[in-house]
Design an enzyme around this catalytic site. Structure first.
Site, PDB file in Angstrom:
ATOM      1  N   LYS A 266      72.775  60.854-106.132  1.00  0.00           N
ATOM      2  CA  LYS A 266      72.534  62.241-105.730  1.00  0.00           C
ATOM      3  C   LYS A 266      71.138  62.663-106.177  1.00  0.00           C
ATOM      4  O   LYS A 266      70.886  62.875-107.354  1.00  0.00           O
ATOM      5  CB  LYS A 266      73.601  63.148-106.358  1.00  0.00           C
ATOM      6  CG  LYS A 266      73.537  64.613-105.961  1.00  0.00           C
ATOM      7  CD  LYS A 266      74.718  65.343-106.590  1.00  0.00           C
ATOM      8  CE  LYS A 266      74.744  66.805-106.260  1.00  0.00           C
ATOM      9  NZ  LYS A 266      75.909  67.486-106.896  1.00  0.00           N
TER      10      LYS A 266
ATOM     11  N   ASP B 142      83.070  76.675-109.636  1.00  0.00           N
ATOM     12  CA  ASP B 142      82.671  76.438-108.249  1.00  0.00           C
ATOM     13  C   ASP B 142      83.686  75.540-107.545  1.00  0.00           C
ATOM     14  O   ASP B 142      83.319  74.572-106.867  1.00  0.00           O
ATOM     15  CB  ASP B 142      81.273  75.812-108.201  1.00  0.00           C
ATOM     16  CG  ASP B 142      80.592  75.999-106.839  1.00  0.00           C
ATOM     17  OD1 ASP B 142      81.017  76.897-106.080  1.00  0.00           O
ATOM     18  OD2 ASP B 142      79.644  75.260-106.541  1.00  0.00           O
TER      19      ASP B 142
ATOM     20  N   GLY C 113      75.450  62.195 -97.323  1.00  0.00           N
ATOM     21  CA  GLY C 113      75.669  63.638 -97.393  1.00  0.00           C
ATOM     22  C   GLY C 113      74.427  64.362 -97.843  1.00  0.00           C
ATOM     23  O   GLY C 113      73.566  63.788 -98.518  1.00  0.00           O
ATOM     24  N   GLU C 114      74.318  65.641 -97.452  1.00  0.00           N
ATOM     25  CA  GLU C 114      73.209  66.449 -97.909  1.00  0.00           C
ATOM     26  C   GLU C 114      73.576  67.917 -97.826  1.00  0.00           C
ATOM     27  O   GLU C 114      74.479  68.317 -97.091  1.00  0.00           O
ATOM     28  CB  GLU C 114      71.936  66.167 -97.112  1.00  0.00           C
ATOM     29  CG  GLU C 114      72.009  66.445 -95.636  1.00  0.00           C
ATOM     30  CD  GLU C 114      70.715  66.060 -94.926  1.00  0.00           C
ATOM     31  OE1 GLU C 114      69.634  66.480 -95.406  1.00  0.00           O
ATOM     32  OE2 GLU C 114      70.771  65.342 -93.913  1.00  0.00           O
ATOM     33  N   GLY C 115      72.876  68.722 -98.627  1.00  0.00           N
ATOM     34  CA  GLY C 115      73.129  70.149 -98.653  1.00  0.00           C
ATOM     35  C   GLY C 115      72.010  70.840 -99.402  1.00  0.00           C
ATOM     36  O   GLY C 115      70.922  70.277 -99.597  1.00  0.00           O
ATOM     37  N   GLY C 116      72.274  72.068 -99.860  1.00  0.00           N
ATOM     38  CA  GLY C 116      71.266  72.821-100.570  1.00  0.00           C
ATOM     39  C   GLY C 116      70.847  72.175-101.868  1.00  0.00           C
ATOM     40  O   GLY C 116      69.743  72.410-102.369  1.00  0.00           O
TER      41      GLY C 116
ATOM     42  N   GLY D  53      70.413  68.892-102.352  1.00  0.00           N
ATOM     43  CA  GLY D  53      69.632  67.691-102.128  1.00  0.00           C
ATOM     44  C   GLY D  53      70.384  66.711-101.249  1.00  0.00           C
ATOM     45  O   GLY D  53      71.140  67.123-100.361  1.00  0.00           O
ATOM     46  N   ARG D  54      70.224  65.412-101.515  1.00  0.00           N
ATOM     47  CA  ARG D  54      70.838  64.388-100.667  1.00  0.00           C
ATOM     48  C   ARG D  54      71.608  63.370-101.508  1.00  0.00           C
ATOM     49  O   ARG D  54      71.245  63.109-102.651  1.00  0.00           O
ATOM     50  CB  ARG D  54      69.756  63.659 -99.859  1.00  0.00           C
ATOM     51  CG  ARG D  54      69.026  64.562 -98.883  1.00  0.00           C
ATOM     52  CD  ARG D  54      67.975  63.808 -98.101  1.00  0.00           C
ATOM     53  NE  ARG D  54      67.359  64.647 -97.088  1.00  0.00           N
ATOM     54  CZ  ARG D  54      66.421  64.255 -96.247  1.00  0.00           C
ATOM     55  NH1 ARG D  54      65.967  62.993 -96.304  1.00  0.00           N
ATOM     56  NH2 ARG D  54      65.922  65.069 -95.352  1.00  0.00           N
ATOM     57  N   VAL D  55      72.646  62.798-100.905  1.00  0.00           N
ATOM     58  CA  VAL D  55      73.453  61.774-101.568  1.00  0.00           C
ATOM     59  C   VAL D  55      73.369  60.479-100.757  1.00  0.00           C
ATOM     60  O   VAL D  55      73.563  60.482 -99.535  1.00  0.00           O
ATOM     61  CB  VAL D  55      74.938  62.210-101.694  1.00  0.00           C
ATOM     62  CG1 VAL D  55      75.755  61.107-102.370  1.00  0.00           C
ATOM     63  CG2 VAL D  55      75.047  63.510-102.475  1.00  0.00           C
TER      64      VAL D  55
END
Length: 392
Positions: A105, A203, A83-86, A88-90
């Protein structure tokens, strides 16, 4: 190249390995001291002071060297990326020192915001422990590296199970959806009513709900969570942060964060589970892009309730259970924060709805005008109110 570490599941530790793991400098106080002085951030020093003020941590996370985590993920091999997003990456990996498959993470190192959220994450997850909160195994703060290590959740995030499903993936059935909602509600209830000091999550959204092999949910990503309120206060004043589409309107307008702000966000996610729609979907017609805006007129008309059920359910749900779940969502989404239920009431409601009972056993619930709206729990919620407001 295959990520062979990612697939390791059964390794025994030698006595030397275990002794080495026990010698780690992983005291929480050492972490607070080092992070507070490395960053020079007055905000982080205040958080550190709060930890010392409020008592002992529930658990002490392991402190990992960067090389250990590089080894665990084959030098952060793209084959291990899950997985990845704003943020960083997992990566999926295996750490021999703790004999566990983990999620690693690696946070984006640009800017101070990432460091603040990293620190808050370690802090919060050291203060709390519950079956519906993700378990923090440890962290790495070597140089400018900011890496968090969690238990691995094999079914990923909830978001991956009801939005843009690939043709070969089965949609979640009704009772699995209610089970996920109920477990996530228990996680919030723990943070609000059991954790000491209480925690406002801030959140709550589908991508922050992780699922294990049996689809048991666990809340993750505590970088925006806030301690409090304490000392008789009912809110925490803070800069408005969170995710568009999930934020409670009063928080967005005033910056005053309360437990009822989380309740509103929970209502949005429950609505997502029921409808199969995203909180914000710009691919839909303009009047349907905001889920809450689209749903609110329909929630006022019982005859339109079935129109809100996810088409992928193909009608396989108890009709009254649908009505009751929508009523819970509607109550959580009320504009007046004081009129929203407490999470303890939501937990009671969803325990009732997540049991695979027949449609006949789903007893109708009526409002003051006798309209069939929700489940038996609503009466108890209303009983706690005075003139339309809930007691604090």
């Amino acid at each position: 190249m295959n990520c062979f570490h990612c697939c390791k599941a059964d390794h025994s530790l030698s006595f030397k390995d275990k002794r080495s793991a026990h010698k780690r400098d992983n005291t929480f106080s050492a972490f607070i001291h080092s992070m507070s002085h490395k960053t020079g951030s007055s905000k982080q020093r205040r958080i550190a002071a709060e930890i010392r003020k409020f008592g002992k941590a529930k658990k002490t996370p392991n402190v990992f060297k960067y090389q250990e985590l590089a080894d665990a993920t084959e030098n952060f091999n793209p084959d291990c990326l899950v997985g990845e997003g704003g943020y960083g990456r997992v990566y999926k990996g295996y750490i021999e020192a703790v004999d566990q498959v983990v999620a690693v993470k690696q946070l984006d190192r640009s800017g101070n915001q990432g460091s603040r959220e990293f620190f808050a994450e370690v802090l919060m997850l050291s203060l709390v422990q519950h079956q519906n909160l993700v378990n923090l195994i440890g962290y790495c703060a070597d140089g400018d590296q900011r890496i968090l290590v969690y238990e691995f959740m094999s079914n990923g995030s909830l978001e991956n199970h009801f939005l843009d499903l690939p043709p070969d993936q089965e949609p979640l059935d009704w009772f699995t959806r209610m089970k996920i909602a109920g477990g996530a509600a228990k996680g919030l209830e723990y943070l609000h009513d059991v954790a000491d000091p209480p925690v406002i999550y801030r959140d709550f959204k589908a991508s922050n709900i992780l699922l294990d092999a049996e689809f048991n949910p666990k809340l993750s990503d505590f970088g925006l969570a806030k301690l409090g309120p304490t000392g008789g206060k009912d809110h925490v004043s803070t800069r408005v942060m969170g995710t568009y589409g999930y934020c409670a309107p009063e928080y967005a307008m005033t910056g005053q964060l309360t437990k009822k702000s989380d309740v509103y966000s929970f209502g949005v996610v429950l609505l997502e589970l029921i409808t199969g729609r995203s909180a914000i979907d710009n691919s839909r017609p303009s009047e349907e892009q905001n889920l809450v805006t689209w749903a609110k007129p329909l929630l006022r008309d019982k005859k339109k309730f079935t129109m809100m059920a996810d088409p992928l359910l193909e009608g396989q749900y108890p009709r009254k259970g649908l009505y009751q779940a929508l009523a819970v969502a509607g109550m959580c989404l009320q504009e007046d924060a004081d009129s929203r239920p407490f999470m303890v009431d939501v937990v009671t409601a969803l325990e009732y709805l997540s049991s695979p009972v027949t449609d006949e056993k789903c007893s109708p619930i009526t409002d003051e005008k006798g309209s069939d709206l929700s489940g038996p729990f609503v009466d108890s919620i209303r009983g706690q109110r005075i003139n339309g407001k809930q007691e604090a």
